[in-house]
Structure formats: structure tokens, C-alpha cells
Scaffold this motif. Structure first.
Motif: not given
Length: 353
Positions: A102-128
Motif C-alpha cells: 500500500d504505497n501512500g501519500f503524506l501531508k504534514l500540517d504543523h505536526v509537533y514532535i519532541p526533540r528526541e524524535n530527530m535521529l541524532m547519531k551524527y548531526a545533533k540539536v541540543s535542547p537550547d
């Protein structure tokens, strides 16, 4: 890129329109599809099945763009499987084949996710909101490598299945007595059949051994990356792009040769060949269109060849470009054509030329 009035085909990855804006005060990202063209399209299992996805988006922190990064986004509620707030998702509809996916489509309308949901093995974003760059931008090459390597084994298996069906059919099928009263010969004995099927059988073996070799190289690369060695990443990317094209194109054409070799029976679903073809021919455009993949390998090879001409000693898969030009492979007898060393030198000579 323009050449002689024509544009070379390429994928504009860095122009991805989906955004992920970081909010330091709440330590969240806002993922958003600002345009119709920023909607995601084609991901497998997206249409009706998955609850979570890894979404690629342009990272913005305090108005500054930091390039494309991956984020884990919940798409559907686990309680009732309904889309989360701000999520529009669905199936793209019937395809040429492989409709069980079932190949699909996706639209995001200002969807909030926590900082920890970024995959940060190499690039990182600190809390500040402080951003830490990855060790090398070439790590972006690795995101689709595994599935392309997996394609190599899948293409070998698919072509082998087609060869098995076609050759067995040509052994059982008999047609047209050679002499009046003689038993009709197996159609595999016709000289017109053997040049069709035997090269496909040989290629199925070649694709299989190539897939094992490439997977071994890929596994070694993963060990190098884990130890902080990124020197072979670009070389591996170019190799896999080229192998993906060779294997999927050869497989797709080979299955069609096998199907036609079965005559009208190859048109019947009972042969299994129509379903097999429609199941795997999309490999030529999935996970990177073959034309784009060829151009990526070609650009890398042209760059390496230029460096070799300048006197640079190359390594890895392109080391042969730095070696002294080979003379013609010495073939003095038929047995020489069975000598792997002679064949290797001949292919190396052709590649250098």
C-alpha cells in the motif's frame, strides 16, 4: 546541469520542501508540508498500514537552514489507527504491479514532535538549539544504500525463477518433427532457444555472486563508519548506484526474454511469469530512478579518471584507473578464454579505455 542545450536528469534532493522548525522554548520540532509539491509520495506501507515513519525534512533553527535530516513521526493513533492531528495520509491507488504493497501519500500540517524524535547519531540539536554538524556531508549517501544492496539479491532471485520456469518448460514442450515419423524434439534443442535462455541463466548466477560480493563490501563499510572512517563512503555510493542499475535493468529484460521463450504459455498467469515481471520490474525506478543512478556513478568515475590523469593514486574500486594502461589481453587459444586472469585483464583494459 546543462550540456549542449540539454539538461541531464537528476534528483533535486537538497531542494526538499518539507520543513522541520525547532522551538527551543518547548524543545519540539514542527514538521510542515508548506506546498502541494512537498507532500510525500510512494513510501511503501504508508497508505493503510504504518503508525510511524522516518520523515526527511529541511531543518530550521532560528531561521537558519541546516539541510536535510531524518525525524521519527507518529502518523496514526495506536488505539484506533486514525491519523494523528495534522496528518493527512492515504493510498496512492493501483499500480502496474505489486499492489499488495500500500504505497501512500503524506501531508504534514504543523505536526509537533519532541526533540528526541530527530535521529541524532551524527548531526545533533541540543535542547537550547545548538546545532552540531555531522563528521562529513557524505553520510547522506548512506541513507538508501542498504535497500539498494538488497535489490541485488532480489534481482538475482527473480531472474533465476524466470530461468527455472522457462527452461523447464522448454524441456517438457515438444514441437515439429524433424523427419516424418520422428518424435518431436524438445524446444530447448532448437538453436533459436538456447541463445535466449542460456545467457539469462548465466546472468542469474553472475547477479547472485555480484550481490554476495557487494554485500560483503557494504558490511565492511559499516564497520569502517562505526570506527569513524568515512574515506570509502563515496566510493561505495557510486558502486551501489551502478550495480543497482545493472542488476535491475538486466533482470527486467531477462524475465521478458524468458517469458517470450515460452510462447503463448508465457502470457498465461499459470506460468507465473507475468506476476513475477510486474512484481519486480519497478526496481528500475524504486529507491532511485536508474537514469539518475547511472549519472551519479558516471560523475564519480569521470572525476576519478580526471584525478588519475593528474597523477593522483586512487584506491578502492577505482584503483585500476591509476595503474599503467594495460596492453591487449594475450589470447592465444580457446583455452585462454577460460582463464580468469586473462578475462580480468581484458575487462580492466576495456574499463580503462
Amino acid at each position: 546541469m546543462k550540456m549542449k542545450g540539454q539538461y541531464l536528469e537528476r534528483t533535486f534532493i537538497r531542494g526538499l520542501e518539507t520543513t522541520a522548525t525547532y522551538l527551543p522554548q518547548s524543545q519540539e520540532f514542527i514538521l510542515h508540508s508548506p506546498t502541494l509539491t512537498s507532500m510525500k509520495w510512494w513510501p511503501g506501507n504508508l497508505g493503510k498500514t504504518v503508525n510511524h515513519a522516518v520523515v526527511m525534512a529541511q531543518l530550521f533553527i532560528r531561521g537558519k537552514k541546516h539541510g536535510i535530516h531524518p525525524f521519527i513521526v507518529q502518523l496514526r493513533q495506536t488505539e484506533n489507527h486514525q491519523p494523528m492531528k495534522g496528518i493527512t495520509v492515504g493510498d496512492i491507488g493501483p499500480k502496474f504491479g505489486f499492489n499488495s504493497n500500500d504505497n501512500g501519500f503524506l501531508k504534514l500540517d504543523h505536526v509537533y514532535i519532541p526533540r528526541e524524535n530527530m535521529l541524532m547519531k551524527y548531526a545533533k540539536v541540543s535542547p537550547d538549539g545548538t546545532y552540531t554538524k555531522p563528521p562529513t556531508d557524505r553520510l547522506a549517501h548512506g541513507s538508501m544504500m542498504y535497500i539498494r544492496v538488497a535489490f541485488l539479491d532480489a534481482t538475482a532471485e527473480a531472474l533465476a525463477k524466470a530461468c527455472t520456469v522457462a527452461i523447464r518448460y522448454c524441456v517438457v514442450r515438444r514441437q515439429s518433427e524433424m523427419e516424418p515419423g520422428d518424435k518431436e524434439p524438445q524446444i530447448l534443442d532448437y538453436q533459436s532457444q538456447q541463445p535466449k535462455l542460456f545467457p539469462q541463466l548465466a546472468m542469474a548466477y553472475a547477479l547472485y555472486f555480484m550481490s554476495m560480493r557487494t554485500m560483503k563490501i557494504y558490511d565492511n563499510l559499516l564497520v569502517e563508519l562505526a570506527n569513524g572512517n568515512y574515506s570509502n563512503l563515496q566510493d561505495m555510493h557510486a558502486l551501489i548506484c551502478g550495480m543497482k542499475v545493472v542488476s535491475t535493468t538486466t533482470m527486467s529484460k531477462g524475465i521478458e526474454v524468458c517469458r517470450l521463450a515460452c510462447g503463448g504459455h508465457g502470457y498465461s498467469h499459470a506460468s507465473g511469469l507475468p506476476d513475477l515481471f510486474t512484481m519486480v520490474t519497478h526496481f528500475q525506478t524504486a529507491e532511485g530512478k536508474n537514469t539518475v543512478m547511472l549519472l551519479q556513478t558516471a560523475r564519480y568515475l569521470v572525476k576519478c579518471a580526471s584525478n588519475a590523469v593528474s597523477g593522483e593514486n586512487l584506491s578502492g574500486q577505482v584503483e585500476y584507473l591509476s595503474e599503467s594502461p594495460q596492453g591487449k589481453a594475450a589470447v592465444g587459444s580457446y583455452s585462454d578464454l577460460l582463464n580468469l586472469g586473462v578475462l580480468h585483464d581484458a575487462y580492466k583494459h576495456r574499463a580503462q579505455r
